[in-house]
Design a protein around this motif. Structure first.
Motif, mmCIF file in Angstrom:
data_model
loop_
_atom_site.group_PDB
_atom_site.id
_atom_site.type_symbol
_atom_site.label_atom_id
_atom_site.label_comp_id
_atom_site.label_asym_id
_atom_site.label_seq_id
_atom_site.Cartn_x
_atom_site.Cartn_y
_atom_site.Cartn_z
ATOM 1 N N THR A 1 -8.602 -0.335 -0.565
ATOM 2 C CA THR A 1 -8.165 -1.637 -0.327
ATOM 3 C C THR A 1 -9.316 -2.309 0.177
ATOM 4 O O THR A 1 -9.722 -1.733 1.225
ATOM 5 C CB THR A 1 -6.855 -2.044 0.059
ATOM 6 O OG1 THR A 1 -6.811 -1.685 1.269
ATOM 7 C CG2 THR A 1 -5.827 -1.770 -0.906
ATOM 8 N N ASN B 1 -5.878 -6.525 -3.691
ATOM 9 C CA ASN B 1 -5.198 -5.497 -3.578
ATOM 10 C C ASN B 1 -4.257 -5.520 -5.026
ATOM 11 O O ASN B 1 -3.849 -4.490 -5.368
ATOM 12 C CB ASN B 1 -4.172 -5.570 -2.434
ATOM 13 C CG ASN B 1 -5.032 -5.098 -1.143
ATOM 14 O OD1 ASN B 1 -6.208 -4.585 -1.156
ATOM 15 N ND2 ASN B 1 -4.406 -5.018 0.034
ATOM 16 N N GLU C 1 0.805 -1.363 0.188
ATOM 17 C CA GLU C 1 0.084 0.043 0.104
ATOM 18 C C GLU C 1 0.747 1.270 0.064
ATOM 19 O O GLU C 1 0.566 2.140 -0.791
ATOM 20 C CB GLU C 1 -0.948 0.108 1.137
ATOM 21 C CG GLU C 1 -2.203 -0.796 1.055
ATOM 22 C CD GLU C 1 -3.228 -0.302 0.052
ATOM 23 O OE1 GLU C 1 -3.017 0.882 -0.365
ATOM 24 O OE2 GLU C 1 -3.684 -1.018 -0.577
#
Length: 921
Positions: free
Chosen positions: A908, A602, A571
């Motif tokens: 996400t 993701n 991320e």
């Protein structure tokens, strides 16, 4: 051997229902959260085989963080509950009450083997109401004890029928016993101890041996004086079959855990990591502590870990006297029961076997377990305790002068225990009531302070939760989890500096890496989340992204299989626009867990950022194969199909949006995108219905309002569009495209040049350089026959957009008109605002292509939730450009000023779901 009558069954059932009916109002608390709410193995979408590959909590047995508790049959009953009532806690509690009733009836049947009718009923009644059972019955995870006990008692009853009337072996009951032992073990590990109980029964009850007789027989055989008697040989054969079966079960069980014991910390069981003799003294002292809970269950506590029971560090500690007294009493009972052959001795030896053997796996004497004391593991040992009490009652009640007193004592005991059990159930109503009741018993357990804090945190009462977390750090200053909780709560209170300080304290308490030594063996895996939480906190500062990345990499270096670190780092790398590295992080996480739908999701988000929609769609589909109702994968994959512009994808996109709104019926975005799909397919009635639904759920939903108005305009229902546009502009007065569309309708269909003029002037007030608004205002001047003003207006527009040929062409038209009128001697302005004749040319008002972004509400929970994404708007929608229509000008000409197609980064799944990863339970 008396059987159990229906009256006795009804009596036991009524007593159990009377004691436990209030448990039906309790929720999921403590370990129930992990075993039920967070356990994907309960969901129908999870393959059944996963129940036999994962532990009790849904964690793969192969993973180091697994608790290694293998109870697939118990999880299967949870799954059946979920199938009928999903997460309705009442049904789970109801089944537990029913199972406890079954155990009570079976226990009564077992007691009839070595107690008379009255005393066996007393034992069963005492077992039914004993307060120590509230954790096993009212706590949903206690079902493991209940199921294991049912199979344990059934296995024992089956074994007692393995000898026929002529003393020959009957193999069918033995085979059934082996099957039932396996079932008991698959419900909970201690079920295997019934084999030992069967052996004790066979030797000391069925064959009538005493310990001296056994020793004499063995001595004679060893001296060669006598061979084994036939009865002894039969007994040995039966026991050998049982023992071999048990060994096979043990071997299978060891293979299942892959010869690895679970990782526990000193906080779970402080004595387990203490030196000699502290470890031995403390573990032996725990035996009288458990015995006292059976004798006097007045102060019950859901958690006995950490500092609840101080360590016994010296031989002169007075608590050693309790240990000595316990062993002396146990020894006297064993001596009495093993030396004599009368019925009383047989009753006592069976009672002792029920107490001792099932308790051995949880005793810490042979291998450490993840707790100090656990009330629910006393469920089966309490059977032996109840047999002893009933046997004592039988002896006393047969003395004439004590008969009434003994009945009075039993009556008082049953009444007080029943009342205590009923009241104790209320403690299990919620996590807050459970943990506050525990703090009344013990204030030296930091885990209890932490858990009360969690309960308050779940109620968003962060200020009060912080007080409990801080108290936990005072009670146990080296509790890493407590400092992590303090940090998270400060974060929720928007005190970032204090949060960072708390995380740094937690980080300083972590053991240092020892070269060549595996880090995970010295620390609880979830304690490593301090690096994740600290990184998540500081990465909010754009100047500290590299520092956050360093923390993620440090966590990974400590545990290369730390999946959550890869997720969080992915991320961050996405935020830093290091797309290739982000993709690699997710691919590494997938190597560790290819069955994680969130990881595939993701990875798909990274593919979108890398402008690879086909790969993104493939990974979204992977996520949906693993979890067909993965909400964000459904939404974003459907959105991707919708944006592809390929009609072949539209039916599947429509199906996924429909599934999404089933999961999220209150999310207006799902209905909005269904409406946009219907618009693409020219299904105007369906489009209108979905748009209206979206607007009903989210007042002022700008995308839905504008596109509904656009739908009406395209459908020649321009008048219906006006109230929708009015609502849009009431909520979003700066909506330029809405003002343009309203001005067009007022101009072309209401002939309201004044209203149209106000719309375009309002646009220019907000954005003086808006070419479209400026041009359309010029058209209004033309309609009002104020040609000089129209000319000046178009000249100004051309200055703003010198490359727009249509503006230059329209300016030439106006100048030509002015020259013609001047030559004819006509005035160039008119106050009447009359329209031109159909033969006269006038510039066309055009509308820019419309692209709307649905404003998605950020839904992330828990500032420290690992793996969270930097979510912006949830979805992007592009609609077709449409001319606002002019007269006498080539209709193919339009202002090509539509916004470029774009895509915002979706959140996400891990941001959208769940609690902070490091919440301690």
């Amino acid at each position: 051997m008396a059987v159990v009558s229906w009256k006795e069954i009804l009596l036991l059932t009524g007593l159990v229902v009377g004691c436990y009916w209030n448990s039906l109002s309790c929720g999921f608390v403590f370990d129930d959260v992990s075993a039920i709410l967070d356990n994907k193995d309960l969901r129908p979408s999870t393959p059944l085989r996963n129940l036999f590959l994962n532990d009790f909590w849904g964690t793969p047995m192969a993973e180091e963080r697994s608790h290694k508790s293998y109870r697939p049959l118990t999880v299967l009953t949870f799954r059946l509950n979920y199938l009928f009532s999903e997460l309705s806690a009442a049904s789970y509690h109801l089944l537990n009450v029913i199972l406890h009733t079954v155990v009570c009836v079976l226990f009564l049947r077992v007691c009839r083997l070595f107690l008379d009718k009255t005393s066996s009923l007393v034992a069963a009644l005492l077992f039914a109401v004993h307060p120590i059972h509230t954790e096993a019955v009212t706590g949903v995870v206690g079902r493991a004890e209940l199921l294991s006990s049912i199979f344990l008692l059934a296995a024992f009853l089956a074994y007692t029928k393995s000898t026929s009337a002529d003393h020959s072996i009957v193999w069918a009951p033995i085979a059934l016993t082996v099957v039932l032992v396996a079932a008991a073990t698959l419900c909970k590990e201690q079920g295997i101890t019934v084999v030992g109980i069967c052996c004790v029964h066979e030797v000391f009850v069925a064959q009538g041996f005493t310990l001296p007789m056994l020793l004499d027989t063995l001595r004679h055989v060893l001296q060669g004086k006598d061979g084994f008697p036939y009865a002894v040989l039969q007994t040995l054969l039966k026991l050998i079959v049982l023992v071999i079966s048990t060994l096979l079960l043990v071997i299978v069980r060891v293979q299942v855990i892959q010869s690895q014991l679970p990782v526990f910390t000193r906080f779970d069981n402080p004595a387990a990591v203490s030196p000699t003799p502290t470890r031995q003294l403390t573990f032996n002292y725990l035996l009288p502590v458990n015995a006292w809970l059976l004798l006097n269950p007045s102060e019950l506590c859901c958690d006995w870990t950490m500092g609840t029971i101080p360590l016994v560090e010296s031989l002169i500690d007075l608590r050693n006297l309790a240990t000595l007294a316990f062993y002396m009493f146990l020894g006297l009972l064993a001596y009495h029961s093993l030396r004599y052959r009368h019925s009383s001795a047989k009753t006592v030896i069976m009672a002792l076997s029920l107490i001792v053997l099932p308790f051995i796996p949880a005793s810490n004497l042979f291998f450490p377990v993840g707790f100090v004391v656990a009330e629910r593991v006393l469920y089966v040992p309490s059977m032996g305790f109840c047999v002893l009490v009933a046997h004592g009652f039988k002896i006393v009640s047969h003395k004439g002068n004590l008969k009434k007193i003994s009945w009075l004592i039993i009556g008082v005991l049953l009444t007080t225990h029943a009342v205590k059990t009923f009241n104790r159930n209320w403690d299990w109503e919620s996590e807050y009531t459970l943990f506050t009741s525990a703090l009344k018993v013990n204030k030296n357990n930091a885990k209890l302070w932490n858990n009360v804090g969690h309960a308050l945190e779940n109620q968003n009462n962060y200020a009060k939760a912080l007080q409990y977390f801080l108290q936990a750090t005072r009670v146990q200053p080296d509790d890493i989890g407590a400092h992590m909780n303090v940090g998270r709560t400060y974060k929720n209170l928007n005190k970032s500096k204090e949060a960072e300080d708390a995380y740094l304290v937690a980080k300083s308490l972590m053991p240092q890496v020892i070269p060549g030594k595996k880090y995970a063996t010295r620390v609880a895996p979830n304690h490593l989340n301090v690096y994740i939480n600290l990184a998540n906190l500081i990465r909010a500062n754009e100047s500290r992204l590299e520092e956050a990345d360093q923390l993620y990499r440090q966590a990974i270096s400590m545990r290369p299989d730390f999946k959550q670190a890869y997720i969080s780092r992915g991320e961050l790398l996405l935020k830093m626009n290091k797309l290739t590295e982000a993709r690699d992080a997710y691919l590494r996480a997938l190597e560790l867990d290819r069955t994680n739908a969130d990881l595939w999701y993701n990875l798909a988000i990274v593919n979108i950022e890398m402008k690879d929609p086909s790969e993104a769609l493939k990974n979204f589909n992977h996520a949906l194969e693993l979890n067909p109702r993965h909400k964000l994968a459904l939404f974003n994959s459907a959105l991707l199909m919708q944006e592809s512009g390929e009609p072949k994808f539209w039916p599947e996109a429509n199906r996924r949006f429909l599934t999404y709104v089933e999961e999220e019926p209150d999310d207006a975005n799902g209905y909005f995108n269904l409406g946009m799909l219907a618009m693409d397919a020219n299904e105007n009635a369906a489009a209108e219905r979905w748009m209206r639904k979206a607007i009903g759920l989210q007042a002022g939903f700008r995308s839905a309002l504008f596109n509904l108005a656009l739908l009406y305009s395209q459908s020649k229902r321009e008048i219906d569009a006006l109230p929708v546009l009015d609502e849009l502009l009431r909520h979003h007065p700066e909506h330029i495209k809405g003002l343009i569309l309203k001005g067009d309708i007022l101009m072309n269909h209401k002939k309201d040049t004044h209203g149209a003029k106000a719309c375009f002037e309002r646009i220019l007030h907000m954005d003086p350089t808006n070419v479209q608004g400026k041009h359309n205002l010029c058209v209004v001047y033309f309609e009002e026959r104020d040609l000089p003003r129209a000319e000046r207006c178009l000249e100004e527009t051309l200055a703003l957009a010198p490359n727009e040929e249509y503006v230059r062409r329209h300016l030439n038209i106006v100048r030509g008109k002015m020259a013609a009128m001047s030559a004819a001697g006509q005035p160039l302005t008119s106050a009447e605002g009359a329209t031109m004749s159909a033969k006269e040319e006038k510039p066309k008002r055009v509308k820019e292509g419309v692209e709307e972004v649905a404003e998605g509400e950020e839904e992330g929970r828990g500032a420290d939730a690992v793996g969270k994404g930097a979510g912006d708007e949830k979805n992007v929608r592009k609609s077709s450009a449409e001319s606002l229509g002019g007269v006498g000008v080539d209709q193919s000409e339009s202002l090509a000023s539509s916004q470029s197609d774009k895509r915002t980064k979706a959140k996400t799944w891990l941001e959208m779901s769940g609690k902070a990863f490091h919440k301690m339970l």
